[in-house]
Design an enzyme around this catalytic site. Structure first.
Site, PDB file in Angstrom:
ATOM      1  N   TYR A  11      -1.877  -4.337   4.779  1.00  4.72           N
ATOM      2  CA  TYR A  11      -2.467  -4.131   3.458  1.00  4.72           C
ATOM      3  C   TYR A  11      -2.594  -5.761   2.921  1.00  4.72           C
ATOM      4  CZ  TYR A  11      -2.270  -3.541  -1.582  1.00  4.72           C
ATOM      5  OH  TYR A  11      -2.422  -3.413  -3.046  1.00  4.72           O
ATOM      6  N   LEU A  33      -0.065  -3.137  15.155  1.00  9.03           N
ATOM      7  CA  LEU A  33      -0.791  -1.766  14.937  1.00  9.03           C
ATOM      8  C   LEU A  33       0.329  -0.800  14.443  1.00  9.03           C
ATOM      9  CD1 LEU A  33      -4.028  -1.758  16.908  1.00  9.03           C
ATOM     10  CD2 LEU A  33      -3.721  -2.935  14.589  1.00  9.03           C
ATOM     11  N   SER A  36      -0.877   0.008  10.975  1.00 10.49           N
ATOM     12  CA  SER A  36      -2.265  -0.340  10.215  1.00 10.49           C
ATOM     13  C   SER A  36      -3.363  -0.083  11.316  1.00 10.49           C
ATOM     14  CB  SER A  36      -2.198  -1.664  10.182  1.00 10.49           C
ATOM     15  OG  SER A  36      -1.726  -2.632  11.390  1.00 10.49           O
ATOM     16  N   GLY A  82       6.193  -6.806   9.455  1.00 13.33           N
ATOM     17  CA  GLY A  82       7.380  -6.217   9.280  1.00 13.33           C
ATOM     18  C   GLY A  82       7.232  -4.604   8.971  1.00 13.33           C
ATOM     19  N   SER A 124      10.586 -10.838  -0.858  1.00 16.29           N
ATOM     20  CA  SER A 124      10.169  -9.724  -1.895  1.00 16.29           C
ATOM     21  C   SER A 124      11.179  -9.847  -3.015  1.00 16.29           C
ATOM     22  CB  SER A 124      10.718  -8.389  -1.257  1.00 16.29           C
ATOM     23  OG  SER A 124      10.651  -7.486  -2.221  1.00 16.29           O
ATOM     24  N   TYR A 149      15.894  -2.215   4.244  1.00 17.45           N
ATOM     25  CA  TYR A 149      14.915  -2.932   4.128  1.00 17.45           C
ATOM     26  C   TYR A 149      15.049  -4.445   3.413  1.00 17.45           C
ATOM     27  CZ  TYR A 149      10.468  -4.860   2.386  1.00 17.45           C
ATOM     28  OH  TYR A 149       9.443  -5.662   2.031  1.00 17.45           O
ATOM     29  N   LYS A 153      15.122  -8.902   4.446  1.00 19.72           N
ATOM     30  CA  LYS A 153      14.559  -9.755   3.826  1.00 19.72           C
ATOM     31  C   LYS A 153      15.385 -10.892   3.213  1.00 19.72           C
ATOM     32  CE  LYS A 153      10.184  -8.315   3.979  1.00 19.72           C
ATOM     33  NZ  LYS A 153       9.229  -8.781   4.665  1.00 19.72           N
ATOM     34  N   PHE A 218       9.790   9.174 -11.778  1.00 23.92           N
ATOM     35  CA  PHE A 218      11.169   8.914 -11.623  1.00 23.92           C
ATOM     36  C   PHE A 218      11.903   8.112 -12.691  1.00 23.92           C
ATOM     37  CE2 PHE A 218       9.417   8.459  -7.007  1.00 23.92           C
ATOM     38  CZ  PHE A 218       9.368   9.768  -7.001  1.00 23.92           C
ATOM     39  N   ARG A 292      15.099   7.725  -9.231  1.00 21.31           N
ATOM     40  CA  ARG A 292      14.939   7.616  -7.871  1.00 21.31           C
ATOM     41  C   ARG A 292      16.332   6.834  -7.542  1.00 21.31           C
ATOM     42  NH1 ARG A 292       9.831   5.087  -5.134  1.00 21.31           N
ATOM     43  NH2 ARG A 292      10.445   3.328  -6.173  1.00 21.31           N
TER      44      ARG A 292
HETATM   45  P1  NAD Z   1       1.847  -3.470   5.964  1.00 21.17           P
HETATM   46  O1  NAD Z   1       2.526  -2.293   6.736  1.00 21.17           O
HETATM   47  O2  NAD Z   1       0.519  -3.011   5.626  1.00 21.17           O
HETATM   48  O3  NAD Z   1       1.636  -4.624   6.951  1.00 21.17           O
HETATM   49  C1  NAD Z   1       2.764  -5.148   7.803  1.00 21.17           C
HETATM   50  C2  NAD Z   1       1.982  -5.192   9.078  1.00 21.17           C
HETATM   51  O4  NAD Z   1       3.105  -5.682  10.132  1.00 21.17           O
HETATM   52  C3  NAD Z   1       1.545  -3.904   9.582  1.00 21.17           C
HETATM   53  O5  NAD Z   1       0.008  -4.061  10.174  1.00 21.17           O
HETATM   54  C4  NAD Z   1       2.213  -3.737  10.891  1.00 21.17           C
HETATM   55  O6  NAD Z   1       1.504  -2.952  11.764  1.00 21.17           O
HETATM   56  C5  NAD Z   1       2.721  -4.861  11.498  1.00 21.17           C
HETATM   57  N1  NAD Z   1       3.871  -5.060  11.979  1.00 21.17           N
HETATM   58  C6  NAD Z   1       5.219  -4.641  11.800  1.00 21.17           C
HETATM   59  N2  NAD Z   1       6.149  -4.751  12.823  1.00 21.17           N
HETATM   60  C7  NAD Z   1       5.627  -5.495  13.674  1.00 21.17           C
HETATM   61  C8  NAD Z   1       5.808  -6.189  15.041  1.00 21.17           C
HETATM   62  N3  NAD Z   1       7.112  -5.897  15.334  1.00 21.17           N
HETATM   63  N4  NAD Z   1       4.805  -6.929  15.464  1.00 21.17           N
HETATM   64  C9  NAD Z   1       3.852  -7.146  15.054  1.00 21.17           C
HETATM   65  N5  NAD Z   1       3.316  -6.508  14.130  1.00 21.17           N
HETATM   66  C10 NAD Z   1       4.072  -5.717  13.149  1.00 21.17           C
HETATM   67  O7  NAD Z   1       2.638  -4.083   4.782  1.00 21.17           O
HETATM   68  P2  NAD Z   1       2.145  -4.899   3.547  1.00 21.17           P
HETATM   69  O8  NAD Z   1       2.504  -4.221   2.214  1.00 21.17           O
HETATM   70  O9  NAD Z   1       0.866  -5.738   4.157  1.00 21.17           O
HETATM   71  O10 NAD Z   1       3.414  -6.150   3.481  1.00 21.17           O
HETATM   72  C11 NAD Z   1       3.183  -7.215   4.173  1.00 21.17           C
HETATM   73  C12 NAD Z   1       4.701  -8.016   4.312  1.00 21.17           C
HETATM   74  O11 NAD Z   1       4.803  -8.082   2.663  1.00 21.17           O
HETATM   75  C13 NAD Z   1       5.722  -7.152   4.788  1.00 21.17           C
HETATM   76  O12 NAD Z   1       6.679  -8.257   5.398  1.00 21.17           O
HETATM   77  C14 NAD Z   1       6.231  -6.627   3.563  1.00 21.17           C
HETATM   78  O13 NAD Z   1       7.771  -6.417   3.690  1.00 21.17           O
HETATM   79  C15 NAD Z   1       6.321  -7.666   2.675  1.00 21.17           C
HETATM   80  N6  NAD Z   1       6.138  -7.162   1.108  1.00 21.17           N
HETATM   81  C16 NAD Z   1       5.456  -6.167   0.822  1.00 21.17           C
HETATM   82  C17 NAD Z   1       5.524  -5.529  -0.473  1.00 21.17           C
HETATM   83  C18 NAD Z   1       4.561  -4.500  -0.833  1.00 21.17           C
HETATM   84  O14 NAD Z   1       4.947  -3.873  -1.821  1.00 21.17           O
HETATM   85  N7  NAD Z   1       3.740  -4.152  -0.185  1.00 21.17           N
HETATM   86  C19 NAD Z   1       6.432  -6.323  -1.413  1.00 21.17           C
HETATM   87  C20 NAD Z   1       7.315  -7.467  -1.013  1.00 21.17           C
HETATM   88  C21 NAD Z   1       7.212  -7.990   0.267  1.00 21.17           C
HETATM   89  C1  WQD Z   2       7.355   1.222  -9.021  1.00 23.60           C
HETATM   90  C2  WQD Z   2       7.906   2.278 -10.317  1.00 23.60           C
HETATM   91  C3  WQD Z   2       9.322   3.779  -9.599  1.00 23.60           C
HETATM   92  C4  WQD Z   2       6.425   6.170  -7.013  1.00 23.60           C
HETATM   93  C5  WQD Z   2       9.244  -1.206  -3.914  1.00 23.60           C
HETATM   94  C6  WQD Z   2      10.221  -1.818  -2.840  1.00 23.60           C
HETATM   95  C7  WQD Z   2       9.893  -3.338  -2.978  1.00 23.60           C
HETATM   96  C8  WQD Z   2       8.768  -3.925  -2.696  1.00 23.60           C
HETATM   97  C9  WQD Z   2       7.493  -3.366  -3.577  1.00 23.60           C
HETATM   98  C10 WQD Z   2       8.174  -3.985  -0.279  1.00 23.60           C
HETATM   99  C11 WQD Z   2       9.438   2.455 -10.304  1.00 23.60           C
HETATM  100  C12 WQD Z   2       8.180   4.354 -10.190  1.00 23.60           C
HETATM  101  C13 WQD Z   2       7.196   5.243  -7.935  1.00 23.60           C
HETATM  102  C14 WQD Z   2       6.393   7.404  -7.717  1.00 23.60           C
HETATM  103  C15 WQD Z   2       7.372   6.765  -9.787  1.00 23.60           C
HETATM  104  N1  WQD Z   2       8.302  -3.347  -1.655  1.00 23.60           N
HETATM  105  N2  WQD Z   2       7.533   5.677  -9.344  1.00 23.60           N
HETATM  106  N3  WQD Z   2       6.912   7.597  -8.856  1.00 23.60           N
HETATM  107  O1  WQD Z   2      10.479   0.462  -6.201  1.00 23.60           O
HETATM  108  O2  WQD Z   2       9.234  -1.524  -7.721  1.00 23.60           O
HETATM  109  O3  WQD Z   2       9.457  -1.766  -5.296  1.00 23.60           O
HETATM  110  O4  WQD Z   2       7.804  -1.700  -3.566  1.00 23.60           O
HETATM  111  O5  WQD Z   2       8.592  -5.030  -0.114  1.00 23.60           O
HETATM  112  O6  WQD Z   2      10.877  -3.969  -2.222  1.00 23.60           O
HETATM  113  O7  WQD Z   2      11.430  -1.540  -3.517  1.00 23.60           O
HETATM  114  O8  WQD Z   2       7.760  -0.118  -6.281  1.00 23.60           O
HETATM  115  O9  WQD Z   2       5.848   1.382  -6.327  1.00 23.60           O
HETATM  116  O10 WQD Z   2       7.813   2.190  -5.498  1.00 23.60           O
HETATM  117  O11 WQD Z   2       7.878   1.760  -7.825  1.00 23.60           O
HETATM  118  O12 WQD Z   2       7.626   7.204 -10.977  1.00 23.60           O
HETATM  119  O13 WQD Z   2       5.852   8.354  -7.101  1.00 23.60           O
HETATM  120  O14 WQD Z   2       7.337   3.361 -10.116  1.00 23.60           O
HETATM  121  O15 WQD Z   2      10.519   4.483  -9.960  1.00 23.60           O
HETATM  122  O16 WQD Z   2       9.931   2.401 -11.500  1.00 23.60           O
HETATM  123  P1  WQD Z   2       9.372  -0.681  -6.506  1.00 23.60           P
HETATM  124  P2  WQD Z   2       7.225   1.422  -6.431  1.00 23.60           P
END
Ligand code: NAD
Ligand code: WQD
Length: 339
Positions: A11, A33, A36, A82, A124, A149, A153, A218, A292
């Site tokens: 993403y 993949l 993804s 990741g 994060s 998770y 990080k 939640f 939650r």
């Molecule tokens: P995503 O799952 O869409 O993208 C992560 C990608 O990493 C995927 O395409 C997956 O196939 C790949 N991957 C996983 N393990 C792998 C491995 N061992 N080798 C090679 N590829 C691998 O997630 P995203 O939302 O795009 O997140 C990207 C990064 O940002 C992640 O590290 C995630 O933890 C971090 N992050 C995401 C969020 C969020 O809310 N989306 C928030 C904070 C941090």
């Molecule tokens: C947002 C708000 C929920 C779903 C998470 C990870 C964080 C980062 C981002 C990867 C909260 C509420 C949610 C639902 C709801 N990810 N909610 N109904 O929890 O802030 O963060 O994603 O790195 O590490 O913890 O994001 O989108 O899950 O929730 O009411 O079906 O929406 O309780 O208040 P969060 P979220």
């Protein structure tokens, strides 16, 4: 610059590849993949008009990384790869520590061997735990993460800090993301979760398209303006551009730097529901459910440091994020699997 993007079919990675290519950088993507679809890069090419060089590599496979790095001279690595599902990490902690922590160590060993000592890492806001103060600055102490998770990080951050301390040729930028939502305005790339979405916005768009009956909210007894949880939602394009700006810090040999990437605004769950309804003219039925486990009441960034040091700030507002999330979902009701 020539950039290695791990997790670049995902993403945030796919949106960042668009912004990197638009800014004139040369990009190579690796991904296993596991969460993804390679089609995302075909869509990226449709947006930017540039093909993306892709290799199916698991970052835990040191030999595969070694031979890739034998053939390419990268200026910097942007490391997204990741696993990221909070609930799943509680069920499968070893998978998360192995994939995220061991995978990053393998990647760092390969980069180090080939003298590519510049990295931008996807951290994060969850490393702040239940934050000591709001808005959260980068100086806010790291807190207790409530799930494996989040621990991965935090551990990776410490590994990168130690590595940079051991060798000042390394430049490390930690980007602590708040809550990325939205999609590219073209509707060609976006978030495509497997199964039931864990996160708020993909759940809302699936209710809007009729895949889910109603949103479960939640908890409505938090100490917030309407009782529902408050977060800092940031458009994924703004987030992606933050990485392009972070490359400047790398070019300036920043050493070790940490930046929050958030908008600085907090919105409640019901604020998001109402903004989505208003932006798109679609009703989102919801029911109030218990809190939650592991959720905190309020989380939003102080994003002044990124403004001052990177010249980066969020451009898009909540209405833009709601419109673009819905545009992606409407155009791709089954995500990338729809073709
Ligand atoms: P995503 O799952 O869409 O993208 C992560 C990608 O990493 C995927 O395409 C997956 O196939 C790949 N991957 C996983 N393990 C792998 C491995 N061992 N080798 C090679 N590829 C691998 O997630 P995203 O939302 O795009 O997140 C990207 C990064 O940002 C992640 O590290 C995630 O933890 C971090 N992050 C995401 C969020 C969020 O809310 N989306 C928030 C904070 C941090
Ligand atoms: C947002 C708000 C929920 C779903 C998470 C990870 C964080 C980062 C981002 C990867 C909260 C509420 C949610 C639902 C709801 N990810 N909610 N109904 O929890 O802030 O963060 O994603 O790195 O590490 O913890 O994001 O989108 O899950 O929730 O009411 O079906 O929406 O309780 O208040 P969060 P979220």
């Amino acid at each position: 610059m020539k950039i290695l993007v791990t997790g670049g079919t995902g993403y945030i990675g796919s949106h960042t590849v668009v912004e990197l290519q638009n800014a004139g950088h040369d990009v190579v993507v690796i991904d296993n993949l596991s969460n993804s679809n390679e089609l995302s890069l075909q869509r990226v090419a449709e947006i930017t008009g540039k093909k993306v060089d892709f290799y199916n590599i698991d970052i835990r496979d040191f030999n595969a990384l070694d031979s890739l790095l034998n053939n390419h001279n990268f200026d910097c690595c942007i490391h997204f790869a990741g696993l990221k599902a909070v609930g799943e990490s509680v069920q499968k902690p070893l998978e998360y520590y192995d994939n995220n922590v061991c995978g990053t160590v393998s990647l760092l060993r390969a980069l180090n061997k080939h003298n590519c000592k510049n990295i931008i890492f996807s951290s994060s806001a969850c490393v702040y735990g239940d934050p000591e103060f709001i808005p959260i600055t980068e100086d806010c102490p790291k807190g207790k993460c409530t799930n494996p998770y989040g621990q991965t990080k935090s551990i990776i951050e410490e590994i990168l800090k130690d590595l940079q301390k051991s060798d000042s040729n390394w430049n490390v930028v930690l980007l602590r993301y708040f809550n990325p939502i939205g999609a590219h305005q073209s509707g060609k790339i976006g978030e495509d979760p497997n199964g039931i979405p864990n996160n708020l916005m993909p759940y809302i768009t699936q209710v809007a398209i009729g895949k889910r009956k109603e949103l479960n909210v939640f908890g409505n007894d938090y100490d917030t303006h309407d009782g529902t949880g408050v977060r800092d939602y940031i458009h994924v394009i703004d987030l992606a551009r933050g990485h392009v700006c972070a490359l400047r810090a790398i070019e300036n040999k920043c050493g070790f730097e940490v930046f929050n990437l958030g908008t600085g605004h907090g919105y409640s769950v019901l604020d998001v529901v109402h903004a989505f309804e208003k932006a798109n003219g679609v009703k989102i039925p919801y029911v109030i459910k218990p809190r939650r486990a592991g959720d905190i009441a309020v989380c939003y960034a102080d994003s002044k440091k990124a403004k001052e040091k990177l010249g980066w700030g969020a451009q898009f507002n909540l209405e833009d994020m709601c419109r673009d999330s819905w545009n992606w979902q409407k155009n791709n009701p089954n995500g990338y699997n729809g073709g």
